[in-house]
Design a protein around this motif. Structure first.
Motif, PDB file in Angstrom:
ATOM      1  N   SER A 130       0.825  -1.203   0.000  1.00 27.96           N
ATOM      2  CA  SER A 130       0.000   0.000   0.000  1.00 27.96           C
ATOM      3  C   SER A 130       0.864   1.260   0.000  1.00 27.96           C
ATOM      4  O   SER A 130       0.551   2.247  -0.683  1.00 27.96           O
ATOM      5  N   LEU A 131       1.949   1.216   0.754  1.00 31.71           N
ATOM      6  CA  LEU A 131       2.855   2.358   0.790  1.00 31.71           C
ATOM      7  C   LEU A 131       3.476   2.603  -0.580  1.00 31.71           C
ATOM      8  O   LEU A 131       3.536   3.750  -1.049  1.00 31.71           O
ATOM      9  N   LEU A 132       3.922   1.548  -1.233  1.00 34.70           N
ATOM     10  CA  LEU A 132       4.526   1.702  -2.549  1.00 34.70           C
ATOM     11  C   LEU A 132       3.498   2.196  -3.569  1.00 34.70           C
ATOM     12  O   LEU A 132       3.828   3.002  -4.447  1.00 34.70           O
ATOM     13  N   VAL A 133       2.253   1.735  -3.464  1.00 39.57           N
ATOM     14  CA  VAL A 133       1.193   2.233  -4.347  1.00 39.57           C
ATOM     15  C   VAL A 133       1.025   3.737  -4.163  1.00 39.57           C
ATOM     16  O   VAL A 133       0.866   4.489  -5.135  1.00 39.57           O
ATOM     17  N   ALA A 134       1.043   4.192  -2.926  1.00 44.71           N
ATOM     18  CA  ALA A 134       0.907   5.623  -2.651  1.00 44.71           C
ATOM     19  C   ALA A 134       2.052   6.418  -3.275  1.00 44.71           C
ATOM     20  O   ALA A 134       1.842   7.473  -3.880  1.00 44.71           O
ATOM     21  N   ILE A 135       3.266   5.895  -3.143  1.00 43.66           N
ATOM     22  CA  ILE A 135       4.432   6.581  -3.722  1.00 43.66           C
ATOM     23  C   ILE A 135       4.341   6.605  -5.241  1.00 43.66           C
ATOM     24  O   ILE A 135       4.587   7.635  -5.883  1.00 43.66           O
ATOM     25  N   LEU A 136       3.964   5.484  -5.838  1.00 42.10           N
ATOM     26  CA  LEU A 136       3.860   5.408  -7.296  1.00 42.10           C
ATOM     27  C   LEU A 136       2.775   6.336  -7.823  1.00 42.10           C
ATOM     28  O   LEU A 136       2.929   6.961  -8.879  1.00 42.10           O
ATOM     29  N   ARG A 137       1.663   6.419  -7.083  1.00 42.70           N
ATOM     30  CA  ARG A 137       0.580   7.286  -7.547  1.00 42.70           C
ATOM     31  C   ARG A 137       1.007   8.754  -7.509  1.00 42.70           C
ATOM     32  O   ARG A 137       0.658   9.544  -8.387  1.00 42.70           O
ATOM     33  N   GLN A 138       1.762   9.127  -6.494  1.00 43.92           N
ATOM     34  CA  GLN A 138       2.267  10.496  -6.424  1.00 43.92           C
ATOM     35  C   GLN A 138       3.169  10.805  -7.615  1.00 43.92           C
ATOM     36  O   GLN A 138       3.093  11.882  -8.201  1.00 43.92           O
ATOM     37  N   HIS A 139       3.999   9.843  -7.987  1.00 41.75           N
ATOM     38  CA  HIS A 139       4.870  10.034  -9.149  1.00 41.75           C
ATOM     39  C   HIS A 139       4.042  10.114 -10.438  1.00 41.75           C
ATOM     40  O   HIS A 139       4.369  10.901 -11.337  1.00 41.75           O
ATOM     41  N   GLN A 166      12.559   3.768   1.910  1.00 34.86           N
ATOM     42  CA  GLN A 166      13.374   3.599   3.109  1.00 34.86           C
ATOM     43  C   GLN A 166      12.919   4.544   4.229  1.00 34.86           C
ATOM     44  O   GLN A 166      13.048   4.225   5.414  1.00 34.86           O
ATOM     45  N   ILE A 167      12.388   5.704   3.857  1.00 42.81           N
ATOM     46  CA  ILE A 167      11.936   6.663   4.871  1.00 42.81           C
ATOM     47  C   ILE A 167      10.882   6.045   5.774  1.00 42.81           C
ATOM     48  O   ILE A 167      10.901   6.232   7.001  1.00 42.81           O
ATOM     49  N   LEU A 222      -3.460   6.847   4.810  1.00 42.70           N
ATOM     50  CA  LEU A 222      -2.359   5.916   5.059  1.00 42.70           C
ATOM     51  C   LEU A 222      -1.067   6.664   5.350  1.00 42.70           C
ATOM     52  O   LEU A 222      -0.333   6.334   6.298  1.00 42.70           O
ATOM     53  N   LEU A 223      -0.765   7.686   4.558  1.00 46.88           N
ATOM     54  CA  LEU A 223       0.463   8.439   4.763  1.00 46.88           C
ATOM     55  C   LEU A 223       0.445   9.174   6.096  1.00 46.88           C
ATOM     56  O   LEU A 223       1.469   9.260   6.792  1.00 46.88           O
ATOM     57  N   VAL A 224      -0.704   9.723   6.455  1.00 49.99           N
ATOM     58  CA  VAL A 224      -0.812  10.400   7.752  1.00 49.99           C
ATOM     59  C   VAL A 224      -0.560   9.419   8.888  1.00 49.99           C
ATOM     60  O   VAL A 224       0.149   9.717   9.851  1.00 49.99           O
ATOM     61  N   TRP A 225      -1.126   8.230   8.776  1.00 43.77           N
ATOM     62  CA  TRP A 225      -0.950   7.225   9.821  1.00 43.77           C
ATOM     63  C   TRP A 225       0.510   6.807   9.935  1.00 43.77           C
ATOM     64  O   TRP A 225       1.045   6.637  11.039  1.00 43.77           O
ATOM     65  N   LEU A 226       1.178   6.640   8.801  1.00 38.45           N
ATOM     66  CA  LEU A 226       2.585   6.250   8.821  1.00 38.45           C
ATOM     67  C   LEU A 226       3.438   7.328   9.464  1.00 38.45           C
ATOM     68  O   LEU A 226       4.366   7.037  10.229  1.00 38.45           O
ATOM     69  N   ARG A 227       3.147   8.576   9.163  1.00 36.48           N
ATOM     70  CA  ARG A 227       3.916   9.669   9.781  1.00 36.48           C
ATOM     71  C   ARG A 227       3.701   9.697  11.291  1.00 36.48           C
ATOM     72  O   ARG A 227       4.628   9.988  12.062  1.00 36.48           O
ATOM     73  N   GLU A 228       2.480   9.415  11.709  1.00 35.48           N
ATOM     74  CA  GLU A 228       2.203   9.362  13.142  1.00 35.48           C
ATOM     75  C   GLU A 228       2.986   8.242  13.817  1.00 35.48           C
ATOM     76  O   GLU A 228       3.498   8.403  14.938  1.00 35.48           O
ATOM     77  N   ILE A 230       5.852   7.069  12.842  1.00 33.40           N
ATOM     78  CA  ILE A 230       7.258   7.481  12.898  1.00 33.40           C
ATOM     79  C   ILE A 230       7.468   8.466  14.033  1.00 33.40           C
ATOM     80  O   ILE A 230       8.457   8.390  14.782  1.00 33.40           O
ATOM     81  N   ASP A 231       6.535   9.414  14.202  1.00 35.79           N
ATOM     82  CA  ASP A 231       6.649  10.392  15.276  1.00 35.79           C
ATOM     83  C   ASP A 231       6.605   9.714  16.649  1.00 35.79           C
ATOM     84  O   ASP A 231       7.338  10.095  17.575  1.00 35.79           O
ATOM     85  N   GLN A 232       5.751   8.704  16.784  1.00 35.72           N
ATOM     86  CA  GLN A 232       5.637   8.000  18.061  1.00 35.72           C
ATOM     87  C   GLN A 232       6.911   7.226  18.386  1.00 35.72           C
ATOM     88  O   GLN A 232       7.307   7.118  19.547  1.00 35.72           O
ATOM     89  N   GLN A 233       7.562   6.677  17.351  1.00 29.24           N
ATOM     90  CA  GLN A 233       8.787   5.915  17.583  1.00 29.24           C
ATOM     91  C   GLN A 233       9.967   6.822  17.911  1.00 29.24           C
ATOM     92  O   GLN A 233      10.848   6.473  18.695  1.00 29.24           O
ATOM     93  N   THR A 234      10.005   8.005  17.296  1.00 24.48           N
ATOM     94  CA  THR A 234      11.137   8.907  17.521  1.00 24.48           C
ATOM     95  C   THR A 234      10.967   9.747  18.769  1.00 24.48           C
ATOM     96  O   THR A 234      11.948  10.172  19.378  1.00 24.48           O
ATOM     97  N   SER A 235       9.734  10.015  19.190  1.00 26.37           N
ATOM     98  CA  SER A 235       9.504  10.814  20.397  1.00 26.37           C
ATOM     99  C   SER A 235       8.411  10.172  21.245  1.00 26.37           C
ATOM    100  O   SER A 235       7.269  10.623  21.239  1.00 26.37           O
ATOM    101  N   PRO A 236       8.746   9.091  21.979  1.00 26.30           N
ATOM    102  CA  PRO A 236       7.740   8.388  22.780  1.00 26.30           C
ATOM    103  C   PRO A 236       7.169   9.253  23.890  1.00 26.30           C
ATOM    104  O   PRO A 236       6.007   9.137  24.251  1.00 26.30           O
ATOM    105  N   HIS A 237       7.973  10.156  24.485  1.00 28.10           N
ATOM    106  CA  HIS A 237       7.480  11.005  25.553  1.00 28.10           C
ATOM    107  C   HIS A 237       6.393  11.944  25.035  1.00 28.10           C
ATOM    108  O   HIS A 237       5.343  12.121  25.652  1.00 28.10           O
ATOM    109  N   HIS A 238       6.634  12.503  23.830  1.00 33.39           N
ATOM    110  CA  HIS A 238       5.659  13.389  23.227  1.00 33.39           C
ATOM    111  C   HIS A 238       4.388  12.631  22.876  1.00 33.39           C
ATOM    112  O   HIS A 238       3.279  13.142  23.015  1.00 33.39           O
ATOM    113  N   SER A 239       4.574  11.365  22.461  1.00 29.37           N
ATOM    114  CA  SER A 239       3.419  10.549  22.107  1.00 29.37           C
ATOM    115  C   SER A 239       2.543  10.281  23.319  1.00 29.37           C
ATOM    116  O   SER A 239       1.316  10.331  23.251  1.00 29.37           O
ATOM    117  N   SER A 240       3.173   9.992  24.505  1.00 27.28           N
ATOM    118  CA  SER A 240       2.385   9.708  25.704  1.00 27.28           C
ATOM    119  C   SER A 240       1.640  10.936  26.166  1.00 27.28           C
ATOM    120  O   SER A 240       0.499  10.868  26.623  1.00 27.28           O
TER     121      SER A 240
END
Length: 249
Positions: A130-139, A166-167, A222-228, A230-240
């Motif tokens: 699904s992620l790759l489909v989103a990237i391909l559609r943007q292109h 990879q992002i 889907l992209l919004v959820w993926l960014r969320e 990533i944000d939760q993994q990089t800043s767990p304190h902010h997520s809590s």
């Protein structure tokens, strides 16, 4: 006792019966042939049948690859729709992109959570697909914005897809593993008719059906959820803190 006129009528009927010629063997043999010709004339034209069969076989027709069959369907849409109607199917027409595709008649399909059409198997994509489909559609959209809607051969080098994938999916540890992962995903999407095989220069062509199969609203969610994630993994304190604020609200 029979009267005079009764005898005259009987004699006239007998005479007419004896004077009528019996059908010859050739006339008897010709009768079924005439019926066969009539029934064959009522059949759908062969070229329309072939185009409808091709459309059902692959689910789509592209002008670039099957120009003759594409023109047949485009010039006889009502006849093809009549063929598909008993199956609760219809044709989608994207004349700008030179694309015809099969779609389910929504007015004939009950509103249910689960897929209910008996002839169309729902394709479930994994998160990576699904992620790759989103990237391909943007292109693909960027390609059309630059070259014009309906421009053919939306090519993209595979190396341009690697850093974007990879992002969101992370680094698998080596470049060879990363390329293997991407080639595997592209091969899977090729089976869905979204891309072509890589050429000698490791470029793929994004097929126009991606515009109709990938819903923009779902892809954006889907992209919004993926960014969320990533944000939760990089800043767990902010997520809590965010979760606690949401609970208070």
């Amino acid at each position: 006792m029979a009267g005079f006129f009764d005898k005259m009528i009987s004699q006239g009927v007998s005479a007419n019966a004896s004077s009528e010629p019996e059908p010859s063997g050739e006339e008897i043999a010709d009768a079924p042939v005439e019926e066969t010709v009539t029934s064959s004339e009522l059949r759908t034209l062969k070229k329309i049948r072939e185009a409808a069969q091709e459309l059902l076989k692959y689910g789509l027709l592209e002008e670039s690859s099957k120009p003759n069959l594409y023109r047949v369907v485009l010039t006889h849409p009502e006849e093809v729709s009549c063929i598909l109607e008993p199956l609760d199917l219809d044709i989608g027409i994207d004349e700008i992109r030179g694309l015809l595709y099969v779609k389910v008649r929504l007015d004939e399909t009950p509103d249910q959570d689960e897929w209910s059409h008996p002839l169309v198997r729902r394709q479930r994509l994994t998160l990576e697909q699904s992620l790759l489909v989103a990237i391909l559609r943007q292109h693909f959209v960027a390609w059309e914005q630059e070259s014009g809607t309906g421009a053919s051969q939306a090519q993209i080098p595979i190396d341009d897809l690697l850093p974007q994938l990879q992002i969101y999916l992370g680094d698998p540890g080596s470049e060879s593993k990363e390329r293997t992962r991407l080639f595997t995903l592209l091969d899977q999407l090729k089976g869905h008719g979204l891309v072509t095989s890589p050429d000698a220069h490791e470029r793929i062509v994004i097929r126009p059906i991606i515009v109709h199969l990938a819903d923009p609203t779902n892809l954006q969610a889907l992209l919004v959820w993926l960014r969320e994630q990533i944000d939760q993994q990089t800043s767990p304190h902010h997520s809590s803190e965010k979760d606690s604020n949401e609970e208070e609200i």
